[in-house]
Motif scaffolding. Structure first.
Motif, PDB file in Angstrom:
ATOM      1  N   ARG A  16       0.829  -1.213   0.000  1.00 36.19           N
ATOM      2  CA  ARG A  16       0.000   0.000   0.000  1.00 36.19           C
ATOM      3  C   ARG A  16       0.859   1.258   0.000  1.00 36.19           C
ATOM      4  NH1 ARG A  16      -3.124  -2.904   3.892  1.00 36.19           N
ATOM      5  NH2 ARG A  16      -2.325  -1.540   5.520  1.00 36.19           N
ATOM      6  N   GLU A  19       2.098   1.854  -3.450  1.00 37.53           N
ATOM      7  CA  GLU A  19       1.000   2.307  -4.304  1.00 37.53           C
ATOM      8  C   GLU A  19       0.717   3.792  -4.087  1.00 37.53           C
ATOM      9  OE1 GLU A  19      -3.685   1.369  -4.368  1.00 37.53           O
ATOM     10  OE2 GLU A  19      -2.386  -0.391  -4.463  1.00 37.53           O
ATOM     11  N   VAL A  20       0.692   4.225  -2.822  1.00 42.93           N
ATOM     12  CA  VAL A  20       0.426   5.628  -2.513  1.00 42.93           C
ATOM     13  C   VAL A  20       1.542   6.518  -3.060  1.00 42.93           C
ATOM     14  CG1 VAL A  20       0.213   7.302  -0.630  1.00 42.93           C
ATOM     15  CG2 VAL A  20      -0.994   5.122  -0.496  1.00 42.93           C
ATOM     16  N   ARG A  22       3.597   5.842  -5.544  1.00 44.85           N
ATOM     17  CA  ARG A  22       3.540   5.802  -7.012  1.00 44.85           C
ATOM     18  C   ARG A  22       2.431   6.730  -7.517  1.00 44.85           C
ATOM     19  NH1 ARG A  22       3.565   0.750  -7.227  1.00 44.85           N
ATOM     20  NH2 ARG A  22       1.337   0.439  -7.264  1.00 44.85           N
ATOM     21  N   ASP A  23       1.264   6.687  -6.862  1.00 35.37           N
ATOM     22  CA  ASP A  23       0.159   7.571  -7.259  1.00 35.37           C
ATOM     23  C   ASP A  23       0.528   9.040  -7.060  1.00 35.37           C
ATOM     24  OD1 ASP A  23      -1.360   5.368  -7.942  1.00 35.37           O
ATOM     25  OD2 ASP A  23      -2.597   5.426  -6.131  1.00 35.37           O
ATOM     26  N   ALA A  24       1.209   9.340  -5.954  1.00 32.80           N
ATOM     27  CA  ALA A  24       1.604  10.718  -5.671  1.00 32.80           C
ATOM     28  C   ALA A  24       2.639  11.215  -6.685  1.00 32.80           C
ATOM     29  CB  ALA A  24       2.158  10.836  -4.254  1.00 32.80           C
ATOM     30  N   ARG A  25       3.478  10.323  -7.170  1.00 33.32           N
ATOM     31  CA  ARG A  25       4.489  10.692  -8.169  1.00 33.32           C
ATOM     32  C   ARG A  25       3.823  11.054  -9.488  1.00 33.32           C
ATOM     33  NH1 ARG A  25       7.095   7.610 -11.838  1.00 33.32           N
ATOM     34  NH2 ARG A  25       6.536   5.644 -10.841  1.00 33.32           N
ATOM     35  N   GLY A  26       2.679  10.438  -9.770  1.00 33.53           N
ATOM     36  CA  GLY A  26       1.926  10.748 -10.991  1.00 33.53           C
ATOM     37  C   GLY A  26       2.733  10.490 -12.240  1.00 33.53           C
ATOM     38  N   THR A  27       2.809  11.490 -13.102  1.00 38.13           N
ATOM     39  CA  THR A  27       3.523  11.334 -14.373  1.00 38.13           C
ATOM     40  C   THR A  27       4.988  11.734 -14.260  1.00 38.13           C
ATOM     41  OG1 THR A  27       2.885  13.558 -15.077  1.00 38.13           O
ATOM     42  CG2 THR A  27       1.433  11.747 -15.730  1.00 38.13           C
ATOM     43  N   GLU A  48       8.243   1.295  -4.477  1.00 42.51           N
ATOM     44  CA  GLU A  48       6.961   1.447  -5.161  1.00 42.51           C
ATOM     45  C   GLU A  48       6.321   0.108  -5.515  1.00 42.51           C
ATOM     46  OE1 GLU A  48       7.075   4.048  -8.519  1.00 42.51           O
ATOM     47  OE2 GLU A  48       7.313   5.847  -7.276  1.00 42.51           O
TER      48      GLU A  48
END
Length: 90
Positions: A16, A19-20, A22-27, A48
């Protein structure tokens, strides 16, 4: 020194966390984030992907700061699974 194996819950918490982050890193490129916090890109890749389920606190704090992600948001997202099902009351 013998390392105690991680529990399934600890492994899930690490998944988790990754995942968080990786999502925060975005593009944004993984290499850019890793360079900004002074870590090898492979270390960030492992965090990640959940292959490093218990990264050091200061590593997580540096990543959170770089990604403008409050530490309390990480705690909420990565707490025990039963905490994720019920909202916290203070």
């Amino acid at each position: 020194m013998v390392r105690v194996p991680l529990t399934p819950e600890e492994r899930e918490r690490g998944r988790r966390l990754g995942e968080v982050l990786r999502d925060a890193r975005g593009t944004r490129a993984m290499t850019s984030v890793a360079a900004s916090v002074g870590m090898p890109v492979e270390t960030l890749r492992k965090i990640e992907s959940g292959r490093v389920p218990t990264p050091a606190f200061f590593t997580v704090a540096a990543l959170a700061a770089e990604l403008c992600l409050p530490l309390d948001a990480l705690v909420d997202a990565c707490g025990p699974a039963d905490d994720l099902e019920e909202p916290r009351t203070a």
